[in-house]
Design a protein around this motif. Sequence first.
Motif, PDB file in Angstrom:
ATOM      1  N   GLY A 378       0.813  -1.213   0.000  1.00 46.92           N
ATOM      2  CA  GLY A 378       0.000   0.000   0.000  1.00 46.92           C
ATOM      3  C   GLY A 378       0.844   1.259   0.000  1.00 46.92           C
ATOM      4  O   GLY A 378       0.572   2.212  -0.751  1.00 46.92           O
ATOM      5  N   ALA A 379       1.885   1.291   0.828  1.00 43.41           N
ATOM      6  CA  ALA A 379       2.760   2.461   0.878  1.00 43.41           C
ATOM      7  C   ALA A 379       3.505   2.638  -0.445  1.00 43.41           C
ATOM      8  O   ALA A 379       3.740   3.763  -0.898  1.00 43.41           O
ATOM      9  N   GLY A 380       3.879   1.530  -1.082  1.00 46.27           N
ATOM     10  CA  GLY A 380       4.540   1.613  -2.384  1.00 46.27           C
ATOM     11  C   GLY A 380       3.643   2.218  -3.443  1.00 46.27           C
ATOM     12  O   GLY A 380       4.108   2.962  -4.322  1.00 46.27           O
ATOM     13  N   LEU A 381       2.344   1.924  -3.359  1.00 37.13           N
ATOM     14  CA  LEU A 381       1.399   2.541  -4.293  1.00 37.13           C
ATOM     15  C   LEU A 381       1.363   4.058  -4.122  1.00 37.13           C
ATOM     16  O   LEU A 381       1.197   4.805  -5.098  1.00 37.13           O
ATOM     17  N   LEU A 382       1.535   4.522  -2.888  1.00 39.66           N
ATOM     18  CA  LEU A 382       1.564   5.962  -2.648  1.00 39.66           C
ATOM     19  C   LEU A 382       2.790   6.610  -3.283  1.00 39.66           C
ATOM     20  O   LEU A 382       2.714   7.739  -3.780  1.00 39.66           O
ATOM     21  N   VAL A 383       3.923   5.911  -3.262  1.00 39.29           N
ATOM     22  CA  VAL A 383       5.120   6.439  -3.921  1.00 39.29           C
ATOM     23  C   VAL A 383       4.835   6.696  -5.398  1.00 39.29           C
ATOM     24  O   VAL A 383       5.162   7.759  -5.946  1.00 39.29           O
ATOM     25  N   VAL A 384       4.202   5.722  -6.037  1.00 36.90           N
ATOM     26  CA  VAL A 384       3.864   5.855  -7.459  1.00 36.90           C
ATOM     27  C   VAL A 384       2.871   6.994  -7.677  1.00 36.90           C
ATOM     28  O   VAL A 384       3.018   7.818  -8.596  1.00 36.90           O
ATOM     29  N   LEU A 385       1.856   7.081  -6.821  1.00 35.54           N
ATOM     30  CA  LEU A 385       0.835   8.120  -6.951  1.00 35.54           C
ATOM     31  C   LEU A 385       1.448   9.513  -6.857  1.00 35.54           C
ATOM     32  O   LEU A 385       1.160  10.395  -7.682  1.00 35.54           O
ATOM     33  N   PHE A 386       2.300   9.729  -5.865  1.00 34.70           N
ATOM     34  CA  PHE A 386       2.883  11.051  -5.670  1.00 34.70           C
ATOM     35  C   PHE A 386       3.859  11.413  -6.791  1.00 34.70           C
ATOM     36  O   PHE A 386       4.043  12.589  -7.101  1.00 34.70           O
ATOM     37  N   ALA A 387       4.501  10.398  -7.373  1.00 37.68           N
ATOM     38  CA  ALA A 387       5.425  10.665  -8.489  1.00 37.68           C
ATOM     39  C   ALA A 387       4.653  11.040  -9.757  1.00 37.68           C
ATOM     40  O   ALA A 387       5.086  11.916 -10.517  1.00 37.68           O
ATOM     41  N   LEU A 388       3.504  10.399  -9.977  1.00 38.72           N
ATOM     42  CA  LEU A 388       2.737  10.639 -11.199  1.00 38.72           C
ATOM     43  C   LEU A 388       1.759  11.807 -11.075  1.00 38.72           C
ATOM     44  O   LEU A 388       1.441  12.461 -12.070  1.00 38.72           O
ATOM     45  N   ARG A 389       1.264  12.059  -9.857  1.00 40.33           N
ATOM     46  CA  ARG A 389       0.255  13.106  -9.641  1.00 40.33           C
ATOM     47  C   ARG A 389       0.734  14.047  -8.546  1.00 40.33           C
ATOM     48  O   ARG A 389       0.273  13.992  -7.402  1.00 40.33           O
ATOM     49  N   PRO A 390       1.683  14.932  -8.835  1.00 35.28           N
ATOM     50  CA  PRO A 390       2.242  15.829  -7.807  1.00 35.28           C
ATOM     51  C   PRO A 390       1.169  16.706  -7.176  1.00 35.28           C
ATOM     52  O   PRO A 390       0.247  17.173  -7.846  1.00 35.28           O
ATOM     53  N   VAL A 391       1.315  16.928  -5.880  1.00 33.97           N
ATOM     54  CA  VAL A 391       0.399  17.785  -5.140  1.00 33.97           C
ATOM     55  C   VAL A 391       0.975  19.184  -4.981  1.00 33.97           C
ATOM     56  O   VAL A 391       0.258  20.170  -4.951  1.00 33.97           O
ATOM     57  N   GLY A 392       2.286  19.293  -4.926  1.00 34.53           N
ATOM     58  CA  GLY A 392       2.945  20.518  -4.501  1.00 34.53           C
ATOM     59  C   GLY A 392       2.673  21.741  -5.331  1.00 34.53           C
ATOM     60  O   GLY A 392       2.496  22.840  -4.799  1.00 34.53           O
ATOM     61  N   ARG A 393       2.621  21.608  -6.659  1.00 34.34           N
ATOM     62  CA  ARG A 393       2.449  22.795  -7.482  1.00 34.34           C
ATOM     63  C   ARG A 393       1.128  23.502  -7.208  1.00 34.34           C
ATOM     64  O   ARG A 393       1.053  24.705  -7.084  1.00 34.34           O
ATOM     65  N   GLY A 394       0.059  22.716  -7.082  1.00 33.23           N
ATOM     66  CA  GLY A 394      -1.230  23.323  -6.770  1.00 33.23           C
ATOM     67  C   GLY A 394      -1.268  23.929  -5.392  1.00 33.23           C
ATOM     68  O   GLY A 394      -1.795  25.011  -5.169  1.00 33.23           O
ATOM     69  N   VAL A 395      -0.667  23.241  -4.423  1.00 32.63           N
ATOM     70  CA  VAL A 395      -0.672  23.733  -3.049  1.00 32.63           C
ATOM     71  C   VAL A 395       0.176  24.992  -2.924  1.00 32.63           C
ATOM     72  O   VAL A 395      -0.223  25.983  -2.322  1.00 32.63           O
ATOM     73  N   ASP A 396       1.382  24.978  -3.506  1.00 31.57           N
ATOM     74  CA  ASP A 396       2.261  26.135  -3.416  1.00 31.57           C
ATOM     75  C   ASP A 396       1.633  27.360  -4.083  1.00 31.57           C
ATOM     76  O   ASP A 396       1.756  28.478  -3.606  1.00 31.57           O
ATOM     77  N   ALA A 397       0.936  27.141  -5.209  1.00 32.54           N
ATOM     78  CA  ALA A 397       0.270  28.255  -5.884  1.00 32.54           C
ATOM     79  C   ALA A 397      -0.819  28.858  -5.017  1.00 32.54           C
ATOM     80  O   ALA A 397      -1.031  30.062  -4.981  1.00 32.54           O
TER      81      ALA A 397
END
Length: 410
Positions: A378-397
């Motif tokens: 499950g945690a490995g799936l999160l690694v893939v998710l965060f690599a493919l669907r970044p959160v930071g750009r939207g949050v930082d903006a």
Amino acid sequence: MRDTMSATGISTRPVLPLVFVATLTSIMGNSLLAPLIPDILDTFDRSDGSAGLLVAAASLPGIVMAPVIGLLADRFGRRPVLAPCLFVFGVAGIFVATAPSFEVMLVARFCLGVGAAGLVNLAVVLITDHFDGDARTHWIGANSGVLTVALATLPVVSGAIAAVAGWRWALAPLSLGVVSAAYAWRILPPGRPERQVSFREQLAGARQAFTDPAIRTSVVAAGVGFAVIFGVFLAALPTHLDDEFGLSAWGRGIVFGLPAVTASLAAFNLGRLRRRVGVDTVLIVAAVAWTSSFVLMGLAGSLVVLAIGALVYGIAEGALIPTLQDGAMSRAPSDQRAAVMAGWTAMARAGQTTGPLVAGLLLAGPGSSAALLSGAVGAGLLVVLFALRPVGRGVDAAREPDAGGENTAH
């Protein structure tokens, strides 16, 4: 922090204790239960596979109730929703502690879950109501630190009480929800949001909010993350410690207390960490660390190695969960905060429900080591998710315009 007044008329100083009280109450149902699971199953003559059902019973209502509670809180205000949730939790907790049979306990825990469904999301919403920018990140991190420390330390308290007086007395603190309800009613104002919209408009606004990519990624990650937390760490680890190492409730509680040290360090320093390396780096590194922690715990041949895995687990969870919450809240419109956080929590509750059920199947089949290793998947799936669907750009903006502190425009 300055003792100022927000536009809602609430002093920011007293609202923070209420936030922490709601957060602590929300996780009592499972954190007090975790080290007691083998003893409860023995009392009612149930197999290890029933552990997942016992944990999931309190999570299932949140899948439906969390979105409903969020919509109600945006429509009618925070007090008339939060206080009844706390009251229901406390009354149900009394029935959980005094249940005469396993079936009655399941029903009582289901009712407990109804009360708990809105507590975590409303606690985060209260922070977002009062703080912006770095201040919001700080207090969401602090709240998550409180949550993570409680997840780790309440089992120690529970195990200690059980060792002296039995598991029923260890569940007695669940009744404190009634006291918390009175406190919430006293602290929060009765007012409704100034801008009233129709229920249809409210739903349309909530749907629009969930089209934001950062919110969607955060919500999906919440489902996976909480499946791992509640299915693996809280449901499978107690049985693993009992079967593989023969630990009593007191010993199991000590092991559950280990992540508190590293989790609190990560959560309380989250704002500083994010300013240095960015949101996406925090999420990816935390998910990688989480994966490693479950491999260590699942394959550990000694308590020392398992303890190291638990400490790494704490670092990862302490950084991951508040970053996901802040990511969703940073992008949510002010009039849809409770709805967005409720959707986030509903997905988390879905994970809380399915995770223990899957863990129960693994416990009844391949065993506790396989259940722990499923956490690494499950945690490995999160690694893939965060690599493919970044959160930071939207949050930082979203953070650039409101880099101030306390929120004074609602």
